[in-house]
Design an enzyme around this catalytic site. Structure first.
Site, PDB file in Angstrom:
ATOM      1  N   ALA A  28      -6.168  16.450 -20.187  1.00  0.00           N
ATOM      2  CA  ALA A  28      -6.866  17.152 -19.111  1.00  0.00           C
ATOM      3  C   ALA A  28      -6.564  18.644 -19.225  1.00  0.00           C
ATOM      4  O   ALA A  28      -5.644  19.052 -19.942  1.00  0.00           O
ATOM      5  CB  ALA A  28      -6.401  16.615 -17.761  1.00  0.00           C
ATOM      6  N   GLY A  30      -5.276  12.446 -20.631  1.00  0.00           N
ATOM      7  CA  GLY A  30      -6.640  12.032 -20.349  1.00  0.00           C
ATOM      8  C   GLY A  30      -7.410  11.674 -21.607  1.00  0.00           C
ATOM      9  O   GLY A  30      -8.289  10.806 -21.579  1.00  0.00           O
ATOM     10  N   GLU A  57      -6.491   8.202 -22.268  1.00  0.00           N
ATOM     11  CA  GLU A  57      -7.094   7.320 -21.266  1.00  0.00           C
ATOM     12  C   GLU A  57      -8.580   7.091 -21.542  1.00  0.00           C
ATOM     13  O   GLU A  57      -9.109   6.010 -21.254  1.00  0.00           O
ATOM     14  CB  GLU A  57      -6.854   7.897 -19.870  1.00  0.00           C
ATOM     15  CG  GLU A  57      -5.389   7.741 -19.443  1.00  0.00           C
ATOM     16  CD  GLU A  57      -5.044   8.452 -18.143  1.00  0.00           C
ATOM     17  OE1 GLU A  57      -4.608   7.790 -17.192  1.00  0.00           O
ATOM     18  OE2 GLU A  57      -5.209   9.686 -18.090  1.00  0.00           O
ATOM     19  N   GLU A  77       2.168  12.333 -19.237  1.00  0.00           N
ATOM     20  CA  GLU A  77       2.072  12.885 -17.883  1.00  0.00           C
ATOM     21  C   GLU A  77       3.406  12.961 -17.144  1.00  0.00           C
ATOM     22  O   GLU A  77       3.621  13.869 -16.339  1.00  0.00           O
ATOM     23  CB  GLU A  77       1.080  12.060 -17.047  1.00  0.00           C
ATOM     24  CG  GLU A  77      -0.382  12.293 -17.379  1.00  0.00           C
ATOM     25  CD  GLU A  77      -0.889  11.406 -18.509  1.00  0.00           C
ATOM     26  OE1 GLU A  77      -2.109  11.368 -18.721  1.00  0.00           O
ATOM     27  OE2 GLU A  77      -0.068  10.773 -19.211  1.00  0.00           O
TER      28      GLU A  77
END
Length: 720
Positions: free
Chosen positions: A69, A117, A120, A140
């Protein structure tokens, strides 16, 4: 073309296979910013509307797949509150679920780094093929949060709870062979074969050879663990991870709790549990500070990168002075591929330096980071010498002789006479003024400080110290060499102690005041370790060496007599006067014995307590908060002064130097973030109260008082 955006394109091939390519324009890497997530939503909607497709390949046009992200958006996003964060997560889950639920099989071709991300995203597809040098992971927890876009839900169902806990709580980057072994990916191939491998998988899924619907069902359903297996997996892991992470980093254990709570749930319910926990973690000070730390690190790297672009490559270096420090510098340079001459005037010193380098390389072999052949090859990058014979070809010299200005001056002027006119000279000094050392040099523009921290191979920081006459080329080359050594350079201006030691010694000054007022140094150590320091001040002084501390303190007192000079003896001086040097001779504030691994282990020593009593002027009782205030306020104030005096350019660099150089608790973000967290006005009030009793070391600057009145901060609130 099914879809075209600024970061994402979706193209349909003649074989009715769609390829969704991440390629963020004007950026070197792909990031999942809010704008890119919006494009992904549009792209998925377009895919859902397209008829007759037989499969989807997710791919990247950049060297990395997706690095994660966009962390620059985190603080502003988290600052909008947990409702906003929850809504954002809900939206991303719906997009990712839509990929997982497409009416045809899907596969990700992982060509490079896929983190956070980015990882993911690839978990949403039915299959994954991975390049041989690619890495995937969910880091994270290192930012004080947990995976929030389905990582805590999909990964355990894909690779098992135990493996997922290890990956998520550790925040590891995992190589292709490990990912294949765990079942996170279905195949590992050279990057050139990724597209063909992905298409082969889709073809087999369409013929029914591979059951992609069964894959989905497994990811969308509960974890297949009975009650006893769940207890074994989760309770044991929570205890272990809590012990490793410590009390100040709650995210790793929270991630395990999320996996545990969602284990018996379907996809949507498990995602709700994950989202609630993510929002909770995002609101913590730890997450705010660790995200801030990441941002500061980017500032430091960007500045170093600008210097690096101004420099010619440093291809051959030399270190003057072997021994432990010289050997450590030689090892670091050689291990990262820059050949180095190691010069001394004595054979035994050369042998000591080589022994240190060999020992460090041998540890790398033990840890299977190097083979014995690689170790032998890297050792050839170190060339020991007793003469200046080959110094004509050296690009940069690190002087690392004893911390004595006369000796350093003699060595530097001598080596300047044998190197080329373009060679950069640097001094590995922790306290001696660069301007002073430059006085007798013919080319002071080619000279700067290069302060390594001990032990060199472990400490990430190098202070690059600019003197009054230091030229930009010298700074640029030194920064470039520091980066080539795998270290983090921070450029500071010359003053007594430079940045890190100038800030550290007021902290020791606070410790001395506590000793004079009857505090128990072991209790002070425990309080400051609980606060988050890797070791308390008394223990740290023993590790640094009481002789080194006394010498550095004299330099500080001379440079800043108004607040750092002291009347009478301090506890530090008393230890030194009684030949208690710390770990160097196994006695300081503590006594030292060898543990089973041969490392020094501290034990309480009544003699040290008796000596400290000599400096006690009055006996006071201190709460833990009193101890923290008396230790932290002078350190923070000196950091403020360094910023105001232009010794360091920015709050980001000041805070990173303290974290990398002296182990300032990372979860607190640095000295200036610590002031911001307390509130500048509250900090000034605390400091002024202490200054009335303890004097100038605790007195706020006029500018800091002005900041308090104007309700200003060092970092903008929720800044990007």
């Amino acid at each position: 073309m099914i879809y075209q955006g600024n970061a994402i394109t979706v193209a349909r091939g003649d074989d009715d296979i769609a390829t969704l390519t991440f390629d963020l324009k004007d950026e070197s890497v792909n990031k999942l910013s809010s704008a890119v997530v919006s494009e992904l939503e549009e792209a998925v909607n377009a895919l859902q509307s397209e008829s007759g497709l037989k499969g989807l390949i997710l791919t990247s046009a950049k060297e990395a797949f997706i690095v994660g992200a966009d962390i620059t958006e985190f603080q502003s996003m988290f600052g909008k509150g947990d409702d906003f964060v929850s809504d954002m997560l809900k939206r991303v889950h719906s997009i990712f679920n839509a990929i997982e639920d497409l009416a045809f099989p899907t596969v990700t071709a992982i060509n490079g780094l896929a983190l956070g991300g980015g990882c993911e995203v690839l978990l949403t597809t039915d299959f994954r093929v991975m390049g041989e040098k690619a890495k995937i992971g969910l880091p994270e927890t290192k930012l004080g949060i947990i995976p929030g876009w389905g990582g805590c839900v999909r990964l355990p169902r894909l690779i098992g709870a135990d493996n997922a806990i290890e990956w998520i709580s550790g925040g590891t980057e995992n190589k292709a062979d490990a990912a294949l072994k765990m079942g996170a990916v279905d195949a590992v191939v050279p990057n050139s074969e990724l597209d063909a491998a992905a298409r082969d998988i889709l073809e087999r899924a369409n013929t029914g050879e591979l059951d992609y619907q069964a894959r989905r069902d497994e990811k969308k359903g509960p974890l297949k663990l009975n009650a006893i297996e769940q207890m074994m997996a989760f309770e044991t892991a929570k205890g272990y991870v809590k012990g490793v992470a410590g009390p100040h980093y709650p995210a790793p254990v929270e991630a395990i709790k999320v996996i545990q709570k969602g284990a018996g749930e379907s996809r949507e319910r498990a995602q709700q549990i994950e989202a609630a926990a993510f929002a909770k973690m995002a609101m913590t000070d730890v997450a705010y500070n660790l995200v801030g730390l990441f941002m500061n690190d980017q500032v430091v790297k960007k500045k170093a990168g600008k210097y690096e672009k101004q420099s010619q490559p440093v291809k051959q270096t030399a270190v003057l002075g072997a021994g432990i420090m010289g050997g450590g510098i030689a090892y670091q340079s050689a291990s990262k591929g820059t050949p180095i001459l190691m010069k001394d005037i004595k054979d035994e010193a050369i042998e000591l330096g080589l022994k240190e380098a060999r020992k460090l390389f041998a540890k790398q072999v033990e840890r299977k980071k190097l083979t014995t052949e690689q170790m032998a090859e890297k050792l050839t990058n170190i060339r020991p010498t007793l003469s200046y014979g080959d110094f004509g070809n050296v690009d940069l010299v690190v002087e690392a002789v004893v911390e004595n200005p006369k000796v350093k001056d003699a060595v530097l002027t001598e080596v300047e006479g044998v190197v080329s006119e373009d060679t950069i000279l640097t001094s590995n000094t922790s306290t001696i003024s660069i301007n002073r050392l430059a006085q007798n040099l013919k080319r002071p523009e080619n000279f700067c400080g290069m302060h390594f921290f001990n032990p060199v191979h472990r400490m990430p920081l190098v202070e690059v110290i600019r003197g009054e006459k230091t030229g930009d080329a010298a700074v640029a080359a030194t920064v470039a060499y520091t980066r080539a050594m795998g270290k983090t350079p921070i450029v500071v201006n010359d003053c007594p102690g430079f940045l890190v030691n100038r800030v550290l010694f007021p902290y020791f000054g606070g410790f001395s005041f506590l000793m004079e007022h009857g505090a128990d140094f072991q209790h002070v150590d425990k309080v400051m370790e609980k606060f988050g320091w890797p070791m308390g001040p008394a223990y740290l002084l023993d590790v640094v060496g009481l002789d080194t501390a006394v010498h550095a303190n004299e330099v500080m007192a001379e440079g800043f007599p108004d607040r750092m000079a002291r009347e009478g003896k301090t506890a530090i001086q008393v230890m030194f006067d009684n030949d208690r040097l710390g770990q160097k001779n196994d006695k300081g504030f503590y006594a030292y014995e060898e543990d089973k691994k041969g490392k020094p282990k501290k034990v309480s020593d009544d003699k040290a307590y008796a000596l400290v009593k000599e400096v006690v002027n009055e006996q006071k009782e201190f709460s833990d908060d009193d101890i923290i205030a008396r230790m932290m306020v002078p350190l923070c104030l000196e950091t403020v002064r360094c910023l105001e005096d232009g010794i360091v350019d920015s709050p980001a660099e000041a805070d990173m130097a303290l974290i990398y150089g002296i182990g300032f608790p990372p979860f607190r973000g640095g000295a200036l973030r610590y002031i911001d967290a307390m509130g500048v006005a509250e900090f000034v009030e605390l400091a002024e109260g202490l200054a009335k009793e303890l004097g100038p070391l605790y007195a706020p600057t006029d500018k800091l008082r002005q900041m308090a009145q104007n309700n200003e901060r060092f970092y903008a609130a929720n800044a990007q």
